[in-house]
Write a protein that holds these residues in place. Sequence first.
Motif, PDB file in Angstrom:
ATOM      1  N   ALA A 138       0.833  -1.210   0.000  1.00  0.00           N
ATOM      2  CA  ALA A 138       0.000   0.000   0.000  1.00  0.00           C
ATOM      3  C   ALA A 138       0.864   1.254   0.000  1.00  0.00           C
ATOM      4  O   ALA A 138       0.574   2.213  -0.732  1.00  0.00           O
ATOM      5  N   VAL A 139       1.923   1.253   0.781  1.00  0.00           N
ATOM      6  CA  VAL A 139       2.806   2.426   0.835  1.00  0.00           C
ATOM      7  C   VAL A 139       3.447   2.664  -0.533  1.00  0.00           C
ATOM      8  O   VAL A 139       3.498   3.800  -1.028  1.00  0.00           O
ATOM      9  N   ILE A 140       3.926   1.618  -1.165  1.00  0.00           N
ATOM     10  CA  ILE A 140       4.568   1.761  -2.479  1.00  0.00           C
ATOM     11  C   ILE A 140       3.559   2.232  -3.517  1.00  0.00           C
ATOM     12  O   ILE A 140       3.841   3.146  -4.299  1.00  0.00           O
ATOM     13  N   GLN A 167       1.293   6.701  -6.875  1.00  0.00           N
ATOM     14  CA  GLN A 167       0.214   7.643  -7.188  1.00  0.00           C
ATOM     15  C   GLN A 167       0.654   9.082  -6.935  1.00  0.00           C
ATOM     16  O   GLN A 167       0.394   9.961  -7.759  1.00  0.00           O
ATOM     17  N   LYS A 168       1.295   9.320  -5.813  1.00  0.00           N
ATOM     18  CA  LYS A 168       1.753  10.667  -5.482  1.00  0.00           C
ATOM     19  C   LYS A 168       2.737  11.175  -6.532  1.00  0.00           C
ATOM     20  O   LYS A 168       2.617  12.296  -7.032  1.00  0.00           O
ATOM     21  N   ASN A 169       3.698  10.337  -6.872  1.00  0.00           N
ATOM     22  CA  ASN A 169       4.738  10.706  -7.821  1.00  0.00           C
ATOM     23  C   ASN A 169       4.140  11.009  -9.201  1.00  0.00           C
ATOM     24  O   ASN A 169       4.470  12.026  -9.821  1.00  0.00           O
ATOM     25  N   THR A 170       3.262  10.153  -9.664  1.00  0.00           N
ATOM     26  CA  THR A 170       2.679  10.355 -10.995  1.00  0.00           C
ATOM     27  C   THR A 170       1.750  11.568 -11.009  1.00  0.00           C
ATOM     28  O   THR A 170       1.699  12.296 -12.001  1.00  0.00           O
ATOM     29  N   LEU A 216      -4.645  -0.977  -5.700  1.00  0.00           N
ATOM     30  CA  LEU A 216      -5.087  -0.613  -4.351  1.00  0.00           C
ATOM     31  C   LEU A 216      -6.558  -0.957  -4.154  1.00  0.00           C
ATOM     32  O   LEU A 216      -6.939  -1.560  -3.151  1.00  0.00           O
ATOM     33  N   LEU A 217      -7.392  -0.557  -5.100  1.00  0.00           N
ATOM     34  CA  LEU A 217      -8.829  -0.795  -4.981  1.00  0.00           C
ATOM     35  C   LEU A 217      -9.166  -2.282  -5.040  1.00  0.00           C
ATOM     36  O   LEU A 217     -10.097  -2.744  -4.371  1.00  0.00           O
ATOM     37  N   GLU A 218      -8.395  -3.017  -5.820  1.00  0.00           N
ATOM     38  CA  GLU A 218      -8.605  -4.456  -5.946  1.00  0.00           C
ATOM     39  C   GLU A 218      -8.452  -5.169  -4.600  1.00  0.00           C
ATOM     40  O   GLU A 218      -9.123  -6.157  -4.326  1.00  0.00           O
ATOM     41  N   HIS A 219      -7.576  -4.636  -3.767  1.00  0.00           N
ATOM     42  CA  HIS A 219      -7.307  -5.242  -2.458  1.00  0.00           C
ATOM     43  C   HIS A 219      -7.892  -4.406  -1.315  1.00  0.00           C
ATOM     44  O   HIS A 219      -7.432  -4.489  -0.187  1.00  0.00           O
ATOM     45  N   GLU A 255      -6.431   1.786   0.658  1.00  0.00           N
ATOM     46  CA  GLU A 255      -6.794   3.197   0.605  1.00  0.00           C
ATOM     47  C   GLU A 255      -5.914   3.910  -0.415  1.00  0.00           C
ATOM     48  O   GLU A 255      -4.687   3.834  -0.348  1.00  0.00           O
ATOM     49  N   ALA A 256      -6.521   4.613  -1.350  1.00  0.00           N
ATOM     50  CA  ALA A 256      -5.793   5.313  -2.403  1.00  0.00           C
ATOM     51  C   ALA A 256      -5.124   6.566  -1.853  1.00  0.00           C
ATOM     52  O   ALA A 256      -5.507   7.087  -0.799  1.00  0.00           O
ATOM     53  N   TYR A 257      -4.130   7.044  -2.582  1.00  0.00           N
ATOM     54  CA  TYR A 257      -3.456   8.288  -2.216  1.00  0.00           C
ATOM     55  C   TYR A 257      -4.419   9.442  -2.389  1.00  0.00           C
ATOM     56  O   TYR A 257      -5.121   9.540  -3.395  1.00  0.00           O
TER      57      TYR A 257
END
Length: 143
Positions: free
Chosen positions: A6-8, A13-16, A57-60, A63-65
């Motif tokens: 999740a952190v990765i 998401q943050k980076n992109t 993230l959503l598949e599992h 929580e999204a960024y």
Amino acid sequence: MKRDDAVILREIQKNTRMGMTAIDTILDKIGDDDFSLELSKQSLRYSEIHNMALDRLLEHQGEAYRGNQISDMMLKGSIHINTALNISRGHLAEMMIQGSSRGLTDMWKTMRHHQPATLEAMELAQELVDFEEHNIEKLKEYL
């Protein structure tokens, strides 16, 4: 979903998101069609990688960024300040290279600190790292 995954994925998401925001802000200042096309392609690829991370993230049920408007405004403000007196292609390319370099550093740190993550998350992170490195090489042509 493992915490490390999740952190990765949120870091991806943050980076992109930052890459897409920076490109969207800079595109209005570009007078060179080739450079504009290159950045548009990069933005599209950032979007694809962002969506892959979100899907995982959503598949599992992760929580999204959640980016915040303050950091977006700070990024846009910084770009506007740095381009107030110089909107040359070389200067804009240099700014994008610096942003990609910061993104690479953040991604490497996240990958190193969360090595127990699954191969799936690490592969997507590596895909982003490879993409950022490719971007830097392409942007060097515009310096």
